[in-house]
Design a protein around this motif. Structure first.
Motif, short mmCIF file in Angstrom:
data_model
loop_
_atom_site.label_atom_id
_atom_site.label_comp_id
_atom_site.label_asym_id
_atom_site.label_seq_id
_atom_site.Cartn_x
_atom_site.Cartn_y
_atom_site.Cartn_z
N VAL A 24 0.88 -1.16 0.00
CA VAL A 24 0.00 0.00 0.00
C VAL A 24 0.92 1.21 0.00
CG1 VAL A 24 -1.76 1.29 1.25
CG2 VAL A 24 -1.79 -1.21 1.29
N ASN A 25 0.96 1.89 -1.14
CA ASN A 25 1.93 2.97 -1.33
C ASN A 25 3.32 2.39 -1.08
OD1 ASN A 25 -0.11 4.85 -1.95
ND2 ASN A 25 -0.48 5.17 0.23
N ASP A 26 4.05 2.90 -0.09
CA ASP A 26 5.39 2.36 0.20
C ASP A 26 5.38 1.33 1.33
OD1 ASP A 26 6.63 3.84 -1.78
OD2 ASP A 26 7.01 5.55 -0.46
N ASP A 27 4.22 1.07 1.90
CA ASP A 27 4.13 0.13 3.03
C ASP A 27 4.01 -1.31 2.54
OD1 ASP A 27 4.16 2.23 4.85
OD2 ASP A 27 1.98 2.37 4.93
N VAL A 28 4.67 -2.19 3.27
CA VAL A 28 4.54 -3.62 3.05
C VAL A 28 3.50 -4.12 4.05
CG1 VAL A 28 5.72 -5.85 3.07
CG2 VAL A 28 6.95 -3.80 2.32
N VAL A 29 2.47 -4.81 3.56
CA VAL A 29 1.35 -5.18 4.41
C VAL A 29 1.11 -6.69 4.31
CG1 VAL A 29 -1.11 -4.81 4.83
CG2 VAL A 29 0.32 -2.91 4.06
N ALA A 30 1.00 -7.34 5.47
CA ALA A 30 0.63 -8.76 5.52
C ALA A 30 -0.87 -8.85 5.74
CB ALA A 30 1.35 -9.47 6.66
N SER A 31 -1.51 -9.79 5.08
CA SER A 31 -2.94 -9.97 5.32
C SER A 31 -3.14 -10.40 6.78
CB SER A 31 -3.53 -11.00 4.37
OG SER A 31 -3.12 -12.29 4.73
N LYS A 32 -4.25 -9.99 7.35
CA LYS A 32 -4.59 -10.33 8.72
C LYS A 32 -4.56 -11.85 8.92
CE LYS A 32 -8.90 -10.40 11.48
NZ LYS A 32 -8.37 -11.14 12.53
N ALA A 33 -5.18 -12.57 8.00
CA ALA A 33 -5.26 -14.03 8.10
C ALA A 33 -3.87 -14.68 8.05
CB ALA A 33 -6.15 -14.60 7.00
N ALA A 34 -3.03 -14.22 7.14
CA ALA A 34 -1.70 -14.79 7.01
C ALA A 34 -0.84 -14.50 8.24
CB ALA A 34 -1.01 -14.26 5.75
N PHE A 35 -0.95 -13.28 8.77
CA PHE A 35 -0.16 -12.91 9.95
C PHE A 35 -0.60 -13.74 11.15
CE2 PHE A 35 1.07 -10.24 13.55
CZ PHE A 35 2.39 -9.95 13.23
N GLU A 36 -1.91 -13.86 11.36
CA GLU A 36 -2.42 -14.64 12.48
C GLU A 36 -2.03 -16.11 12.36
OE1 GLU A 36 -6.34 -11.94 13.57
OE2 GLU A 36 -6.60 -13.69 12.29
N LYS A 37 -2.06 -16.64 11.16
CA LYS A 37 -1.67 -18.03 10.95
C LYS A 37 -0.18 -18.23 11.27
CE LYS A 37 -1.62 -21.76 7.58
NZ LYS A 37 -1.96 -22.19 6.23
N LEU A 38 0.66 -17.28 10.86
CA LEU A 38 2.08 -17.37 11.16
C LEU A 38 2.33 -17.35 12.66
CD1 LEU A 38 5.04 -17.41 10.22
CD2 LEU A 38 4.94 -14.91 10.11
N VAL A 39 1.67 -16.46 13.39
CA VAL A 39 1.83 -16.39 14.84
C VAL A 39 1.34 -17.71 15.48
CG1 VAL A 39 1.12 -15.21 16.96
CG2 VAL A 39 1.66 -13.87 14.91
N ALA A 40 0.19 -18.19 15.06
CA ALA A 40 -0.38 -19.42 15.63
C ALA A 40 0.52 -20.63 15.40
CB ALA A 40 -1.77 -19.68 15.06
N THR A 41 0.99 -20.81 14.17
CA THR A 41 1.82 -21.99 13.88
C THR A 41 3.18 -21.89 14.56
OG1 THR A 41 2.50 -21.02 11.77
CG2 THR A 41 0.69 -22.58 11.72
N THR A 42 3.70 -20.68 14.68
CA THR A 42 4.98 -20.49 15.38
C THR A 42 4.85 -20.90 16.84
OG1 THR A 42 5.61 -18.68 13.92
CG2 THR A 42 6.74 -18.80 16.03
N ASP A 54 -5.76 -20.25 18.91
CA ASP A 54 -6.48 -19.27 18.12
C ASP A 54 -5.83 -17.92 18.38
OD1 ASP A 54 -8.38 -21.15 17.21
OD2 ASP A 54 -9.57 -20.89 19.03
N ILE A 55 -5.54 -17.19 17.31
CA ILE A 55 -4.89 -15.88 17.41
C ILE A 55 -5.79 -14.85 16.77
CG2 ILE A 55 -2.89 -14.50 16.71
CD1 ILE A 55 -2.15 -16.61 18.77
N ASP A 56 -5.97 -13.73 17.46
CA ASP A 56 -6.76 -12.61 16.94
C ASP A 56 -5.91 -11.35 17.05
OD1 ASP A 56 -8.51 -10.59 16.31
OD2 ASP A 56 -10.03 -11.15 17.80
N CYS A 57 -5.56 -10.80 15.89
CA CYS A 57 -4.71 -9.60 15.87
C CYS A 57 -5.51 -8.35 15.46
CB CYS A 57 -3.53 -9.80 14.92
SG CYS A 57 -2.41 -11.11 15.45
#
Length: 109
Positions: A24-42, A54-57
């Motif tokens: 988004v413009n110059d920002d790098v953005v992770a989708s909410k679902a992908a970020f939560e999945k990464l935190v949960a699996t980690t 279950d992770i809710d960000c």
């Protein structure tokens, strides 16, 4: 089930890689679902007890910026107790190449 959360208390984890996101413009953005999945699996891998938390960000996608802290909530299936998870983002190369360091609070919210 709360024991799975307690086993994670005061621990930190580091993982490189993410999936799903955009710019988004110059920002790098992770989708909410992908970020939560990464935190949960980690966190699940760190305990290795067969339970994935279950992770809710929050409601929005996550801007990936070195040093940024994202707070999420952790719960486990069958237990309504929630713990704060402090997730620090680092080594941002792109939306699918970054690192996180997640620390679960000692006490529930």
């Amino acid at each position: 089930m709360a024991s799975a959360c307690l086993a994670l208390s005061a621990c930190s984890f580091h993982v490189a890689a993410g999936t799903g996101g955009h710019r988004v413009n110059d920002d790098v953005v992770a989708s909410k679902a992908a970020f939560e999945k990464l935190v949960a699996t980690t966190l699940a891998k760190s305990v290795d007890n067969g339970t994935t938390p279950d992770i809710d960000c929050g409601d929005d996608d996550v801007t990936l910026e070195n040093g940024r802290v994202q707070h999420c909530a952790l719960s486990v299936p069958g237990d309504s107790t929630r713990y704060d998870v402090r997730v620090e983002i680092s080594d941002v190369q792109s939306y699918d190449d970054y690192s996180i360091d997640a620390t679960v609070a000692d006490e529930p919210e």
